[in-house]
Design a protein around this motif. Structure first.
Motif, PDB file in Angstrom:
ATOM      1  N   ASP A 126       0.822  -1.215   0.000  1.00  0.00           N
ATOM      2  CA  ASP A 126       0.000   0.000   0.000  1.00  0.00           C
ATOM      3  C   ASP A 126       0.856   1.267   0.000  1.00  0.00           C
ATOM      4  O   ASP A 126       0.436   2.311  -0.508  1.00  0.00           O
ATOM      5  N   LEU A 127       2.049   1.179   0.563  1.00  0.00           N
ATOM      6  CA  LEU A 127       2.930   2.348   0.655  1.00  0.00           C
ATOM      7  C   LEU A 127       3.785   2.565  -0.589  1.00  0.00           C
ATOM      8  O   LEU A 127       4.428   3.602  -0.719  1.00  0.00           O
ATOM      9  N   GLY A 128       3.836   1.581  -1.472  1.00  0.00           N
ATOM     10  CA  GLY A 128       4.628   1.748  -2.685  1.00  0.00           C
ATOM     11  C   GLY A 128       4.896   0.436  -3.388  1.00  0.00           C
ATOM     12  O   GLY A 128       4.852  -0.631  -2.785  1.00  0.00           O
ATOM     13  N   ASP A 129       5.172   0.553  -4.657  1.00  0.00           N
ATOM     14  CA  ASP A 129       5.508  -0.597  -5.488  1.00  0.00           C
ATOM     15  C   ASP A 129       6.990  -0.505  -5.801  1.00  0.00           C
ATOM     16  O   ASP A 129       7.440   0.450  -6.458  1.00  0.00           O
ATOM     17  N   ARG A 130       7.744  -1.464  -5.339  1.00  0.00           N
ATOM     18  CA  ARG A 130       9.200  -1.428  -5.519  1.00  0.00           C
ATOM     19  C   ARG A 130       9.589  -1.425  -6.994  1.00  0.00           C
ATOM     20  O   ARG A 130      10.624  -0.889  -7.366  1.00  0.00           O
ATOM     21  N   ARG A 131       8.751  -2.003  -7.844  1.00  0.00           N
ATOM     22  CA  ARG A 131       9.052  -2.072  -9.277  1.00  0.00           C
ATOM     23  C   ARG A 131       8.896  -0.715  -9.949  1.00  0.00           C
ATOM     24  O   ARG A 131       9.520  -0.455 -10.974  1.00  0.00           O
ATOM     25  N   VAL A 132       8.050   0.154  -9.372  1.00  0.00           N
ATOM     26  CA  VAL A 132       7.713   1.429 -10.014  1.00  0.00           C
ATOM     27  C   VAL A 132       8.301   2.628  -9.269  1.00  0.00           C
ATOM     28  O   VAL A 132       8.841   3.549  -9.882  1.00  0.00           O
ATOM     29  N   HIS A 133       8.203   2.622  -7.954  1.00  0.00           N
ATOM     30  CA  HIS A 133       8.540   3.808  -7.163  1.00  0.00           C
ATOM     31  C   HIS A 133       9.995   3.890  -6.722  1.00  0.00           C
ATOM     32  O   HIS A 133      10.412   4.921  -6.205  1.00  0.00           O
ATOM     33  N   ALA A 134      10.745   2.836  -6.886  1.00  0.00           N
ATOM     34  CA  ALA A 134      12.138   2.840  -6.442  1.00  0.00           C
ATOM     35  C   ALA A 134      12.997   3.725  -7.342  1.00  0.00           C
ATOM     36  O   ALA A 134      12.631   4.011  -8.483  1.00  0.00           O
ATOM     37  N   GLY A 135      14.110   4.130  -6.834  1.00  0.00           N
ATOM     38  CA  GLY A 135      15.023   4.995  -7.574  1.00  0.00           C
ATOM     39  C   GLY A 135      16.013   4.229  -8.430  1.00  0.00           C
ATOM     40  O   GLY A 135      17.079   4.737  -8.740  1.00  0.00           O
ATOM     41  N   TYR A 136      15.696   3.016  -8.805  1.00  0.00           N
ATOM     42  CA  TYR A 136      16.564   2.203  -9.652  1.00  0.00           C
ATOM     43  C   TYR A 136      15.665   1.446 -10.627  1.00  0.00           C
ATOM     44  O   TYR A 136      14.453   1.359 -10.441  1.00  0.00           O
ATOM     45  N   ASP A 137      16.233   0.919 -11.660  1.00  0.00           N
ATOM     46  CA  ASP A 137      15.469   0.127 -12.621  1.00  0.00           C
ATOM     47  C   ASP A 137      15.252  -1.266 -12.053  1.00  0.00           C
ATOM     48  O   ASP A 137      16.204  -1.941 -11.645  1.00  0.00           O
ATOM     49  N   TRP A 138      14.006  -1.670 -12.025  1.00  0.00           N
ATOM     50  CA  TRP A 138      13.642  -2.968 -11.470  1.00  0.00           C
ATOM     51  C   TRP A 138      14.090  -4.092 -12.401  1.00  0.00           C
ATOM     52  O   TRP A 138      13.953  -4.003 -13.612  1.00  0.00           O
ATOM     53  N   ASP A 139      14.615  -5.139 -11.826  1.00  0.00           N
ATOM     54  CA  ASP A 139      15.020  -6.337 -12.563  1.00  0.00           C
ATOM     55  C   ASP A 139      14.058  -7.456 -12.156  1.00  0.00           C
ATOM     56  O   ASP A 139      13.967  -7.797 -10.973  1.00  0.00           O
ATOM     57  N   GLU A 140      13.348  -8.011 -13.109  1.00  0.00           N
ATOM     58  CA  GLU A 140      12.373  -9.072 -12.815  1.00  0.00           C
ATOM     59  C   GLU A 140      13.033 -10.268 -12.123  1.00  0.00           C
ATOM     60  O   GLU A 140      12.375 -11.027 -11.421  1.00  0.00           O
ATOM     61  N   GLY A 141      14.314 -10.432 -12.304  1.00  0.00           N
ATOM     62  CA  GLY A 141      15.049 -11.516 -11.649  1.00  0.00           C
ATOM     63  C   GLY A 141      15.141 -11.362 -10.141  1.00  0.00           C
ATOM     64  O   GLY A 141      15.583 -12.279  -9.448  1.00  0.00           O
ATOM     65  N   TRP A 142      14.737 -10.197  -9.632  1.00  0.00           N
ATOM     66  CA  TRP A 142      14.778  -9.969  -8.189  1.00  0.00           C
ATOM     67  C   TRP A 142      13.564 -10.534  -7.462  1.00  0.00           C
ATOM     68  O   TRP A 142      13.596 -10.691  -6.245  1.00  0.00           O
ATOM     69  N   GLU A 143      12.496 -10.812  -8.181  1.00  0.00           N
ATOM     70  CA  GLU A 143      11.266 -11.317  -7.549  1.00  0.00           C
ATOM     71  C   GLU A 143      11.533 -12.525  -6.648  1.00  0.00           C
ATOM     72  O   GLU A 143      11.015 -12.584  -5.536  1.00  0.00           O
ATOM     73  N   PRO A 144      12.336 -13.514  -7.084  1.00  0.00           N
ATOM     74  CA  PRO A 144      12.592 -14.680  -6.216  1.00  0.00           C
ATOM     75  C   PRO A 144      13.394 -14.360  -4.951  1.00  0.00           C
ATOM     76  O   PRO A 144      13.556 -15.221  -4.089  1.00  0.00           O
ATOM     77  N   MET A 145      13.905 -13.124  -4.824  1.00  0.00           N
ATOM     78  CA  MET A 145      14.646 -12.744  -3.622  1.00  0.00           C
ATOM     79  C   MET A 145      13.718 -12.480  -2.439  1.00  0.00           C
ATOM     80  O   MET A 145      14.182 -12.301  -1.314  1.00  0.00           O
ATOM     81  N   PHE A 146      12.424 -12.459  -2.705  1.00  0.00           N
ATOM     82  CA  PHE A 146      11.442 -12.155  -1.672  1.00  0.00           C
ATOM     83  C   PHE A 146      10.758 -13.427  -1.178  1.00  0.00           C
ATOM     84  O   PHE A 146      10.548 -14.357  -1.938  1.00  0.00           O
ATOM     85  N   ALA A 147      10.414 -13.427   0.097  1.00  0.00           N
ATOM     86  CA  ALA A 147       9.649 -14.514   0.715  1.00  0.00           C
ATOM     87  C   ALA A 147       8.373 -13.883   1.277  1.00  0.00           C
ATOM     88  O   ALA A 147       8.317 -13.515   2.449  1.00  0.00           O
ATOM     89  N   PRO A 148       7.352 -13.707   0.429  1.00  0.00           N
ATOM     90  CA  PRO A 148       6.159 -12.972   0.860  1.00  0.00           C
ATOM     91  C   PRO A 148       5.191 -13.771   1.736  1.00  0.00           C
ATOM     92  O   PRO A 148       4.189 -13.232   2.181  1.00  0.00           O
ATOM     93  N   ASP A 149       5.490 -15.035   1.997  1.00  0.00           N
ATOM     94  CA  ASP A 149       4.618 -15.835   2.844  1.00  0.00           C
ATOM     95  C   ASP A 149       4.978 -15.658   4.315  1.00  0.00           C
ATOM     96  O   ASP A 149       6.146 -15.429   4.650  1.00  0.00           O
ATOM     97  N   GLU A 150       3.986 -15.776   5.172  1.00  0.00           N
ATOM     98  CA  GLU A 150       4.186 -15.691   6.624  1.00  0.00           C
ATOM     99  C   GLU A 150       4.952 -14.427   7.018  1.00  0.00           C
ATOM    100  O   GLU A 150       5.935 -14.483   7.768  1.00  0.00           O
ATOM    101  N   LEU A 151       4.486 -13.300   6.515  1.00  0.00           N
ATOM    102  CA  LEU A 151       5.136 -12.027   6.821  1.00  0.00           C
ATOM    103  C   LEU A 151       4.802 -11.565   8.238  1.00  0.00           C
ATOM    104  O   LEU A 151       3.655 -11.666   8.664  1.00  0.00           O
ATOM    105  N   PRO A 152       5.784 -11.038   8.941  1.00  0.00           N
ATOM    106  CA  PRO A 152       5.480 -10.431  10.232  1.00  0.00           C
ATOM    107  C   PRO A 152       4.715  -9.127  10.010  1.00  0.00           C
ATOM    108  O   PRO A 152       4.787  -8.526   8.931  1.00  0.00           O
ATOM    109  N   THR A 153       4.016  -8.686  11.024  1.00  0.00           N
ATOM    110  CA  THR A 153       3.283  -7.426  10.917  1.00  0.00           C
ATOM    111  C   THR A 153       4.254  -6.256  11.006  1.00  0.00           C
ATOM    112  O   THR A 153       5.393  -6.411  11.475  1.00  0.00           O
ATOM    113  N   ASP A 154       3.807  -5.099  10.563  1.00  0.00           N
ATOM    114  CA  ASP A 154       4.631  -3.893  10.684  1.00  0.00           C
ATOM    115  C   ASP A 154       4.943  -3.616  12.148  1.00  0.00           C
ATOM    116  O   ASP A 154       6.051  -3.195  12.494  1.00  0.00           O
TER     117      ASP A 154
END
Length: 178
Positions: A126-154
């Motif tokens: 909700d606070l931003g899309d790393r692919r669009v709002h970041a100050g660098y060009d997004w590389d689709e190969g970075w997606e597997p670097m994330f573990a979006p399951d079982e995320l802790p709360t803010d």
């Protein structure tokens, strides 16, 4: 006053003054011996705190998160792990434990032989899309670097970060801020 009483009083006073001077000298010596340790701990703080803040900002999408790419995050984790483990014995066990808890919330480790840790975060928030709002060009190969399951709360991230930073501050010998 009797002369012998004056002599006794003078000797007692001189003895007390000598003991006080000796105690003050030993306190001063201890302070001077601890200065290099305190200086080293402050140097360690200057090396650890910015990386902990970097991880916090990236994970929570606050501050300068747009400047930090996923590969930067993994490199920051490695650098921070190295620093904390090198200096573990100069810092408190409480800090080490709090740091470990914070890192466990931010990264999924032991993901496979030869694999890097995964970032416990989402690409789109909700606070931003790393692919669009970041100050660098997004590389689709970075997606597997994330573990979006079982995320802790803010809240869990905030609390763990504050606990780790407070433990670091106490570990280097600074008092709690009122």
């Amino acid at each position: 006053m009797a002369p012998w009483l004056q002599v006794l009083f003078t000797l007692v006073f001189a003895g007390l003054a000598g003991a006080l001077i000796w105690r003050l000298a030993s306190i001063d010596k201890a302070l001077w011996q601890n200065r290099p340790i305190l200086a080293k701990r402050l140097e360690i703080y200057d090396r650890i705190a910015p990386d902990m803040n970097r991880i916090y900002c990236f994970r929570r999408l606050v501050g300068y998160w747009k400047e930090i790419s996923p590969p930067d995050m993994i490199a920051t984790k490695r650098r921070l792990d190295r620093e904390v483990n090198i200096y573990r014995h100069l810092l408190s066990e409480d800090f080490y434990q709090r740091h470990f808890e914070f890192m466990q919330l931010c990264f999924h480790t032991f993901t496979g032989q030869g694999e890097d840790a995964k970032i416990r975060a989402v690409v789109t928030h909700d606070l931003g899309d790393r692919r669009v709002h970041a100050g660098y060009d997004w590389d689709e190969g970075w997606e597997p670097m994330f573990a979006p399951d079982e995320l802790p709360t803010d809240y869990q991230i905030d609390e763990a970060y504050m606990q780790a930073m407070n433990a670091l501050r106490r570990s280097i010998g600074l008092r709690d801020v009122d």
